[in-house]
Design an enzyme around this catalytic site. Structure first.
Site, mmCIF file in Angstrom:
data_model
loop_
_atom_site.group_PDB
_atom_site.id
_atom_site.type_symbol
_atom_site.label_atom_id
_atom_site.label_comp_id
_atom_site.label_asym_id
_atom_site.label_seq_id
_atom_site.Cartn_x
_atom_site.Cartn_y
_atom_site.Cartn_z
ATOM 1 N N ARG A 105 0.821 -1.228 0.000
ATOM 2 C CA ARG A 105 0.000 0.000 0.000
ATOM 3 C C ARG A 105 0.844 1.262 0.000
ATOM 4 N NH1 ARG A 105 -4.806 -1.093 4.341
ATOM 5 N NH2 ARG A 105 -6.348 -1.914 2.867
ATOM 6 N N GLY A 106 2.141 1.122 0.144
ATOM 7 C CA GLY A 106 3.014 2.294 0.215
ATOM 8 C C GLY A 106 3.318 2.857 -1.159
ATOM 9 N N LEU A 107 4.129 3.901 -1.176
ATOM 10 C CA LEU A 107 4.516 4.547 -2.441
ATOM 11 C C LEU A 107 5.153 3.529 -3.387
ATOM 12 C CD1 LEU A 107 5.190 7.192 -4.115
ATOM 13 C CD2 LEU A 107 7.320 7.293 -2.824
ATOM 14 N N GLY A 122 5.513 -0.008 -2.938
ATOM 15 C CA GLY A 122 4.775 -1.265 -3.085
ATOM 16 C C GLY A 122 3.576 -1.118 -4.014
ATOM 17 N N LEU A 151 14.630 -3.501 -1.076
ATOM 18 C CA LEU A 151 14.685 -2.067 -1.359
ATOM 19 C C LEU A 151 15.517 -1.356 -0.308
ATOM 20 C CD1 LEU A 151 13.101 -0.563 -3.685
ATOM 21 C CD2 LEU A 151 12.045 -2.754 -3.161
ATOM 22 N N GLY A 152 16.679 -0.888 -0.705
ATOM 23 C CA GLY A 152 17.518 -0.073 0.179
ATOM 24 C C GLY A 152 17.195 1.389 -0.055
ATOM 25 N N SER A 153 18.211 2.249 0.026
ATOM 26 C CA SER A 153 17.979 3.686 -0.172
ATOM 27 C C SER A 153 19.312 4.375 -0.444
ATOM 28 C CB SER A 153 17.354 4.261 1.089
ATOM 29 O OG SER A 153 17.477 5.663 1.092
ATOM 30 N N SER A 154 19.246 5.491 -1.165
ATOM 31 C CA SER A 154 20.491 6.216 -1.457
ATOM 32 C C SER A 154 21.070 6.880 -0.206
ATOM 33 C CB SER A 154 20.249 7.272 -2.539
ATOM 34 O OG SER A 154 19.308 8.224 -2.085
ATOM 35 N N CYS A 155 20.293 6.942 0.887
ATOM 36 C CA CYS A 155 20.831 7.580 2.094
ATOM 37 C C CYS A 155 21.767 6.671 2.872
ATOM 38 C CB CYS A 155 19.705 8.080 2.992
ATOM 39 S SG CYS A 155 18.883 6.767 3.842
ATOM 40 N N TYR A 192 17.935 5.115 9.972
ATOM 41 C CA TYR A 192 17.328 4.460 8.806
ATOM 42 C C TYR A 192 18.423 3.859 7.921
ATOM 43 C CZ TYR A 192 14.526 4.139 4.499
ATOM 44 O OH TYR A 192 13.874 3.706 3.370
ATOM 45 N N LYS A 219 18.962 -0.014 6.805
ATOM 46 C CA LYS A 219 18.966 -0.433 5.392
ATOM 47 C C LYS A 219 20.289 -1.106 5.022
ATOM 48 C CE LYS A 219 14.863 0.518 3.922
ATOM 49 N NZ LYS A 219 14.002 -0.498 3.297
ATOM 50 N N ASN A 255 15.869 9.546 -4.264
ATOM 51 C CA ASN A 255 14.618 10.113 -3.726
ATOM 52 C C ASN A 255 13.467 9.877 -4.713
ATOM 53 O OD1 ASN A 255 16.619 11.216 -2.003
ATOM 54 N ND2 ASN A 255 15.279 12.921 -1.500
ATOM 55 N N HIS A 309 8.551 13.437 2.626
ATOM 56 C CA HIS A 309 9.764 13.902 1.959
ATOM 57 C C HIS A 309 9.503 15.266 1.313
ATOM 58 C CE1 HIS A 309 10.662 9.560 2.177
ATOM 59 N NE2 HIS A 309 11.886 9.998 2.361
HETATM 60 O O1 GFB Z 1 13.198 14.752 1.098
HETATM 61 P P1 GFB Z 1 13.800 15.083 2.407
HETATM 62 O O2 GFB Z 1 12.891 15.138 3.573
HETATM 63 O O3 GFB Z 1 14.944 14.095 2.819
HETATM 64 O O4 GFB Z 1 14.513 16.542 2.305
HETATM 65 P P2 GFB Z 1 16.487 13.821 2.423
HETATM 66 C C1 GFB Z 1 15.328 16.905 1.245
HETATM 67 C C2 GFB Z 1 15.706 18.371 1.355
HETATM 68 O O5 GFB Z 1 14.537 19.178 1.108
HETATM 69 C C3 GFB Z 1 16.247 18.821 2.710
HETATM 70 C C4 GFB Z 1 14.424 20.151 2.107
HETATM 71 O O6 GFB Z 1 17.293 19.745 2.504
HETATM 72 C C5 GFB Z 1 15.041 19.503 3.333
HETATM 73 O O7 GFB Z 1 15.389 20.468 4.295
HETATM 74 N N1 GFB Z 1 13.015 20.571 2.248
HETATM 75 C C6 GFB Z 1 12.515 21.785 1.876
HETATM 76 C C7 GFB Z 1 11.994 19.874 2.772
HETATM 77 N N2 GFB Z 1 11.234 21.900 2.195
HETATM 78 C C8 GFB Z 1 10.862 20.708 2.748
HETATM 79 C C9 GFB Z 1 9.636 20.245 3.291
HETATM 80 O O8 GFB Z 1 8.622 20.929 3.330
HETATM 81 N N3 GFB Z 1 9.646 18.956 3.758
HETATM 82 C C10 GFB Z 1 10.769 18.159 3.730
HETATM 83 N N4 GFB Z 1 10.697 16.901 4.193
HETATM 84 N N5 GFB Z 1 11.953 18.615 3.259
HETATM 85 C C11 GFB Z 1 15.810 11.445 3.054
HETATM 86 C C12 GFB Z 1 15.991 10.570 4.256
HETATM 87 O O9 GFB Z 1 16.721 12.468 3.164
HETATM 88 O O10 GFB Z 1 16.076 10.761 1.850
HETATM 89 C C13 GFB Z 1 15.304 9.298 4.137
HETATM 90 O O11 GFB Z 1 15.570 11.282 5.422
HETATM 91 C C14 GFB Z 1 15.264 8.707 2.732
HETATM 92 O O12 GFB Z 1 16.006 8.446 4.982
HETATM 93 C C15 GFB Z 1 15.234 9.707 1.592
HETATM 94 O O13 GFB Z 1 16.347 7.876 2.543
HETATM 95 C C16 GFB Z 1 15.570 9.102 0.249
HETATM 96 O O14 GFB Z 1 16.666 13.667 0.942
HETATM 97 O O15 GFB Z 1 17.371 14.814 3.086
#
Ligand code: GFB
Length: 309
Positions: free
Chosen positions: A13-15, A17, A106-110, A137, A141, A166, A180
């Protein structure tokens, strides 16, 4: 996979999946099994074992996970570590115990070091310290990915791992606290337009660079790799192109048709400065993304307007 192979999509049910479900159905796979979170708690070893014993899936897409954006990751590290490690351990071990033919994790780029050279090659894993906001996280992963490799090495299983960049698309989480950046910005610009708000707040400085892949491309890639990739080496999945958060905000603003201002809230964290995947190993398998960012934002915005509540 044959069209009638028994396929378990964990986290359907997730993004991710739900996109895998759409792809499998489109391609004519007829024997897909799923369980909602309420029906099966994958953090429970007993429930997971019982499910695998009963259903004996042949193929597993392991897309069940606790996920979130920068704020959620930073605020709930215990949950991100515990839940993800439990799910991975239970599903990987049950897959081994009940003879799953192939599993895709499914891993992640982080999971890569915070300051690694760009674009990020698969071999940079575990070469430096992680980004603090999502360390829990990332550790979880990395554990899952390594566990797949260890099972392959010790037991000769076929468990492959991918590291998506992402992601965005239908069925994303649009909660402003836990989502995100992509989903949060789409919602913020939409609501600001509807409510005539004079400005939209973007977290951080806007300078971090991120790479964005439409989840339908990811689903296309993982179904392709399940059928065509057997290496023990994990694989990056991305577009090979990145943009700043400021540029992303500008693009979303334009597509939504919002005419107010953008303000940066620099009390919020930036996270890792840049996260661009090297996709040469992926391209060498014969797969390449199809949905470019502008068109992906447009279609996701259409979906959002019609479906999000
Ligand atoms: O997508 P995001 O939350 O995660 O944030 P990461 C990416 C960038 O967007 C950061 C900025 O620099 C945030 O500060 N940003 C700007 C915002 N406005 C917003 C907002 O309204 N909401 C959010 N959430 N961010 C994730 C990891 O890192 O990457 C997870 O936390 C996961 O573990 C994912 O692996 C792929 O890209 O920084």
């Amino acid at each position: 996979m044959n069209k009638d192979s028994k396929i378990y999509v964990a986290g359907h049910r997730g993004l991710v999946g739900s996109a895998i479900m759409r792809k499998l159905q489109q391609e004519g796979y007829t024997n897909i099994i799923t369980r909602t979170h309420k029906e099966l708690d994958l953090t429970s070893q007993a429930q997971t074992q019982e499910f695998f014993e009963k259903e004996k899936p042949e193929y597993v897409f392991l897309a069940a996970a606790k996920v979130g954006g920068i704020h959620a990751n930073n605020t709930y590290p215990a949950d991100f570590a515990y839940i993800n490690i439990m799910i991975e351990s239970n599903v990987i071990k049950a897959s081994y115990d009940y003879g799953v033919k192939k599993l895709l994790f499914l891993g992640s780029s982080c999971i890569y070091p915070k300051l690694c050279p760009q674009p990020i090659k698969e071999e940079y894993l575990l070469t430096g310290p992680l980004e603090k906001t999502n360390e829990a996280y990332a550790i979880a992963k990395i554990a899952g990915l390594k566990m797949c490799q260890y099972f392959n090495r010790q037991y000769g299983t076929k468990y492959i791992s991918v590291m998506p960049t992402n992601l965005y698309g239908p069925n994303d989480n649009f909660d402003l606290e836990t989502s995100h950046a992509f989903a949060a910005l789409l919602r913020k610009f939409h609501e600001a337009k509807i409510n005539n708000k004079p400005y939209v707040e973007v977290w951080g400085t806007g300078t971090p660079r991120r790479e964005f892949l439409h989840v339908d491309d990811l689903a296309d890639a993982v179904v392709y790799l399940m059928n065509n990739y057997d290496e023990n080496e994990p694989l990056n999945i991305g577009t090979g192109k990145d943009i700043t958060i400021k540029e992303l905000a500008g693009l979303i603003k334009e597509i939504v048709g919002y005419e107010g201002e953008i303000k940066f809230d620099t009390t919020k964290p930036d996270g890792t400065p840049r996260k661009l995947l090297d996709v040469s190993r992926l391209h060498a398998t014969g797969w390449k993304h199809k949905i470019e960012l502008r068109e992906g934002i447009q279609s996701t915005y259409e979906w959002f307007k019609g479906n999000w509540k």
